[in-house]
Design a protein around this motif. Structure first.
Motif, PDB file in Angstrom:
ATOM      1  N   ARG A 131      -7.174 -29.339  20.998  1.00 48.25           N
ATOM      2  CA  ARG A 131      -8.118 -28.250  21.018  1.00 48.25           C
ATOM      3  C   ARG A 131      -9.067 -28.717  22.111  1.00 48.25           C
ATOM      4  O   ARG A 131      -9.486 -27.728  23.063  1.00 48.25           O
ATOM      5  CB  ARG A 131      -8.780 -27.912  19.626  1.00 48.25           C
ATOM      6  N   TRP A 132      -9.858 -29.841  21.932  1.00 46.62           N
ATOM      7  CA  TRP A 132     -10.911 -30.260  23.126  1.00 46.62           C
ATOM      8  C   TRP A 132      -9.910 -30.240  24.283  1.00 46.62           C
ATOM      9  O   TRP A 132     -10.672 -29.620  25.560  1.00 46.62           O
ATOM     10  CB  TRP A 132     -11.481 -31.648  22.823  1.00 46.62           C
ATOM     11  N   HIS A 141      -9.443 -26.701  25.691  1.00 49.00           N
ATOM     12  CA  HIS A 141     -10.513 -26.136  26.376  1.00 49.00           C
ATOM     13  C   HIS A 141     -11.146 -26.675  27.476  1.00 49.00           C
ATOM     14  O   HIS A 141     -11.644 -26.120  28.301  1.00 49.00           O
ATOM     15  CB  HIS A 141     -11.579 -26.092  25.261  1.00 49.00           C
ATOM     16  N   THR A 198     -14.341 -25.922  29.618  1.00 47.22           N
ATOM     17  CA  THR A 198     -15.334 -26.240  28.623  1.00 47.22           C
ATOM     18  C   THR A 198     -15.241 -27.776  28.352  1.00 47.22           C
ATOM     19  O   THR A 198     -14.267 -28.303  27.652  1.00 47.22           O
ATOM     20  CB  THR A 198     -15.342 -25.372  27.469  1.00 47.22           C
ATOM     21  N   HIS A 207     -18.570 -29.231  23.255  1.00 45.79           N
ATOM     22  CA  HIS A 207     -18.623 -28.099  22.258  1.00 45.79           C
ATOM     23  C   HIS A 207     -19.638 -28.198  21.175  1.00 45.79           C
ATOM     24  O   HIS A 207     -19.979 -29.796  20.814  1.00 45.79           O
ATOM     25  CB  HIS A 207     -17.161 -28.130  21.510  1.00 45.79           C
ATOM     26  N   ILE A 232     -16.355 -29.000  17.585  1.00 42.02           N
ATOM     27  CA  ILE A 232     -14.983 -28.560  18.056  1.00 42.02           C
ATOM     28  C   ILE A 232     -14.268 -27.903  16.921  1.00 42.02           C
ATOM     29  O   ILE A 232     -13.233 -27.035  17.271  1.00 42.02           O
ATOM     30  CB  ILE A 232     -14.267 -29.978  18.478  1.00 42.02           C
ATOM     31  N   LYS A 278     -15.207 -25.566  15.079  1.00 46.23           N
ATOM     32  CA  LYS A 278     -15.593 -24.114  15.255  1.00 46.23           C
ATOM     33  C   LYS A 278     -15.227 -23.367  16.397  1.00 46.23           C
ATOM     34  O   LYS A 278     -15.413 -22.222  16.437  1.00 46.23           O
ATOM     35  CB  LYS A 278     -16.873 -24.041  14.793  1.00 46.23           C
ATOM     36  N   SER A 279     -14.685 -24.391  17.350  1.00 50.10           N
ATOM     37  CA  SER A 279     -14.367 -23.760  18.771  1.00 50.10           C
ATOM     38  C   SER A 279     -12.815 -22.855  18.281  1.00 50.10           C
ATOM     39  O   SER A 279     -12.064 -23.334  17.268  1.00 50.10           O
ATOM     40  CB  SER A 279     -13.918 -24.839  19.799  1.00 50.10           C
TER      41      SER A 279
END
Length: 164
Positions: free
Chosen positions: A43-44, A47, A52, A55, A58, A60-61
């Motif tokens: 996910r990181w 993004h 991005t 965060h 992460i 909750k992203s």
């Protein structure tokens, strides 16, 4: 020995060391000790590709399609990059005759990446300072990366033996 052969060896060493670390993490999970969810790493990374870097949390992203697979791919790619840095730092002589101490020390040194880059970028703070148990999390990271260092050595020994 050709450059391509050296690159292939480094890839196998990095991937092998990452497998050793993953086996260690699986053992810890059997004892109820949770490690990084690689979907969150994906996910990181997803993004990051969208601009991005940091965060607040992460988890909750917004999810990224294929984040689990991406996270595992990034995890292994980082292991290979770390192996390349180890070989660059200690030279081809280490690659031909691997020794434990440089690999172990280097493995422990790689803990800088999660403590001072990944954790802050994913919202956990520097050295897990925003987590409920920062000291325990840091100690676990150091041990995990020492296991990675052991994996670098074991993988290098195996690669050298297979190359003969």
């Amino acid at each position: 020995m050709s450059l391509l052969q050296d690159i292939i060896k480094v890839v196998f060493i990095g991937a092998g060391a990452t497998v050793v670390m993953d086996l260690w993490l699986a053992l810890l999970r059997r004892f109820g000790i949770q490690g990084l969810n690689f979907a969150l790493l994906g996910r990181w990374a997803g993004h990051l590709g969208r601009g991005t870097l940091v965060h607040p949390a992460i988890a909750k992203s917004a999810p990224i399609a294929g984040e689990r697979a991406l996270g595992w791919a990034v995890h292994y790619a980082v292991g290979v990059v770390f192996a390349a840095v180890l070989v660059a730092a200690f030279g081809m002589a280490w690659l031909l005759r691997p020794t434990l101490l440089p690999a172990l020390l280097f493995g422990v040194a790689t803990v800088v990446a999660p403590l001072f880059v990944m954790q802050p970028a994913m919202g956990a703070g520097f050295a897990a300072s925003k987590t409920p148990t920062p000291l325990k999390n840091c100690a676990r990271s150091v041990v995990n990366h020492a296991v990675f260092g052991l994996g670098l050595y074991l993988s290098a020994v195996l690669v050298v033996a297979l190359a003969r």
